[in-house]
Design a protein around this motif. Structure first.
Motif, PDB file in Angstrom:
ATOM      1  N   GLY A  89       5.553  16.006  25.502  1.00  0.00           N
ATOM      2  CA  GLY A  89       5.164  16.287  24.382  1.00  0.00           C
ATOM      3  C   GLY A  89       5.169  14.456  23.858  1.00  0.00           C
ATOM      4  N   LEU A  90       6.857  13.679  24.826  1.00  0.00           N
ATOM      5  CA  LEU A  90       6.942  12.273  24.743  1.00  0.00           C
ATOM      6  C   LEU A  90       5.754  11.709  24.934  1.00  0.00           C
ATOM      7  CD1 LEU A  90       9.058  10.139  24.048  1.00  0.00           C
ATOM      8  CD2 LEU A  90      10.168   9.937  26.461  1.00  0.00           C
ATOM      9  N   VAL A  91       5.076  11.749  25.827  1.00  0.00           N
ATOM     10  CA  VAL A  91       3.646  10.852  26.175  1.00  0.00           C
ATOM     11  C   VAL A  91       2.516  10.490  25.626  1.00  0.00           C
ATOM     12  CG1 VAL A  91       2.307  10.805  27.935  1.00  0.00           C
ATOM     13  CG2 VAL A  91       4.102  10.845  28.743  1.00  0.00           C
ATOM     14  N   LEU A  92       2.370  12.292  24.473  1.00  0.00           N
ATOM     15  CA  LEU A  92       1.706  12.848  23.594  1.00  0.00           C
ATOM     16  C   LEU A  92       1.499  11.941  22.608  1.00  0.00           C
ATOM     17  CD1 LEU A  92       0.393  16.239  24.129  1.00  0.00           C
ATOM     18  CD2 LEU A  92      -0.731  13.934  24.790  1.00  0.00           C
ATOM     19  N   SER A  93       3.076  11.971  22.537  1.00  0.00           N
ATOM     20  CA  SER A  93       3.867  11.251  20.674  1.00  0.00           C
ATOM     21  C   SER A  93       3.274   9.522  21.425  1.00  0.00           C
ATOM     22  CB  SER A  93       5.390  11.910  20.500  1.00  0.00           C
ATOM     23  OG  SER A  93       6.189  11.200  21.372  1.00  0.00           O
ATOM     24  N   ASN A  94       3.761   9.051  22.093  1.00  0.00           N
ATOM     25  CA  ASN A  94       3.061   8.141  22.093  1.00  0.00           C
ATOM     26  C   ASN A  94       2.319   7.274  22.407  1.00  0.00           C
ATOM     27  OD1 ASN A  94       6.442   7.016  22.474  1.00  0.00           O
ATOM     28  ND2 ASN A  94       6.157   7.569  24.703  1.00  0.00           N
ATOM     29  N   CYS A  99      -2.299   4.445  19.383  1.00  0.00           N
ATOM     30  CA  CYS A  99      -3.752   3.935  18.913  1.00  0.00           C
ATOM     31  C   CYS A  99      -3.946   4.325  17.331  1.00  0.00           C
ATOM     32  CB  CYS A  99      -4.270   5.801  19.837  1.00  0.00           C
ATOM     33  SG  CYS A  99      -4.129   5.523  21.339  1.00  0.00           S
ATOM     34  N   SER A 100      -2.717   4.985  16.561  1.00  0.00           N
ATOM     35  CA  SER A 100      -3.257   5.195  15.721  1.00  0.00           C
ATOM     36  C   SER A 100      -2.058   4.442  14.334  1.00  0.00           C
ATOM     37  CB  SER A 100      -3.530   6.281  15.055  1.00  0.00           C
ATOM     38  OG  SER A 100      -2.166   7.292  15.491  1.00  0.00           O
ATOM     39  N   ILE A 101      -0.647   4.464  15.358  1.00  0.00           N
ATOM     40  CA  ILE A 101       0.352   3.946  13.812  1.00  0.00           C
ATOM     41  C   ILE A 101       0.283   2.082  13.964  1.00  0.00           C
ATOM     42  CG2 ILE A 101       2.465   3.575  13.298  1.00  0.00           C
ATOM     43  CD1 ILE A 101       2.701   6.396  14.192  1.00  0.00           C
ATOM     44  N   ILE A 102       0.190   2.061  15.325  1.00  0.00           N
ATOM     45  CA  ILE A 102       0.411   0.326  15.523  1.00  0.00           C
ATOM     46  C   ILE A 102      -0.413  -0.280  15.095  1.00  0.00           C
ATOM     47  CG2 ILE A 102       1.083  -1.299  17.769  1.00  0.00           C
ATOM     48  CD1 ILE A 102       2.710   0.786  18.362  1.00  0.00           C
TER      49      ILE A 102
END
Length: 167
Positions: A89-94, A99-102
């Motif tokens: 989950g940590l890898v997926l959220s990062n 890809c989207s927020i940064i």
């Protein structure tokens, strides 16, 4: 059989003092021998001129804590493989953030999420509220993070048998 530990020996003190001296020496060197950083942008963001490796290493080290070093092995020992789901989950959220927020936030050239709140809502109130909540969270979090090594050191060196000072 667990060895009976009496406390620090001479070599422990040498290593401990050496680490402190290296840390102090690094700080003094950077304070006196490097060019001055006049602005917050220069100090906090290094003028946005760092490559990806120092930034990635800095962020990785910043998230190291006693919770991770003491808690994660205990969690894996107690519950085993299901702990893997947290890592996934940590890898997926990062990856999602990368890809989207940064790409949305980076072009704004802001230094913190709190600054984004002020820009987004055109008011200083959301920034003040979010900053206050962040400070409260970090005070509680640091208490927990510092409590872990205290317990570990007390258990390893039997500090509960030390004489206490009363005022």
């Amino acid at each position: 059989m667990i060895p009976d530990v009496k406390g620090f020996v001479a070599l422990d003190y040498i290593v401990f003092v050496s680490i402190l001296l290296v840390s102090i020496g690094t700080g003094l060197y950077l304070a006196w021998c490097k060019p001055k950083q006049d602005t917050i942008k220069q100090y906090v963001l290094a003028d946005r001129k760092l490559s990806i490796l120092p930034v990635a290493l800095s962020m990785t080290v910043s998230f190291q804590s006693s919770i991770m070093l003491l808690g994660n092995p205990a969690e894996i020992y107690m519950y085993g493989a299901p702990f893997m789901w947290q890592a996934i989950g940590l890898v997926l959220s990062n990856l999602f953030a990368m890809c989207s927020i940064i790409p949305l936030i980076y072009p704004l050239k802001i230094t913190s999420l709190y600054e984004y709140f002020q820009l987004r809502f055109q008011s200083k109130a959301p920034r003040v509220v979010a900053t206050s909540m962040g400070i409260l969270f970090n005070v509680v979090y640091m208490g927990i993070v510092l409590y872990g090594p205290g317990i570990a050191i007390e258990a390893a060196y039997s500090l509960s048998n030390c004489p206490t000072t009363t005022y």
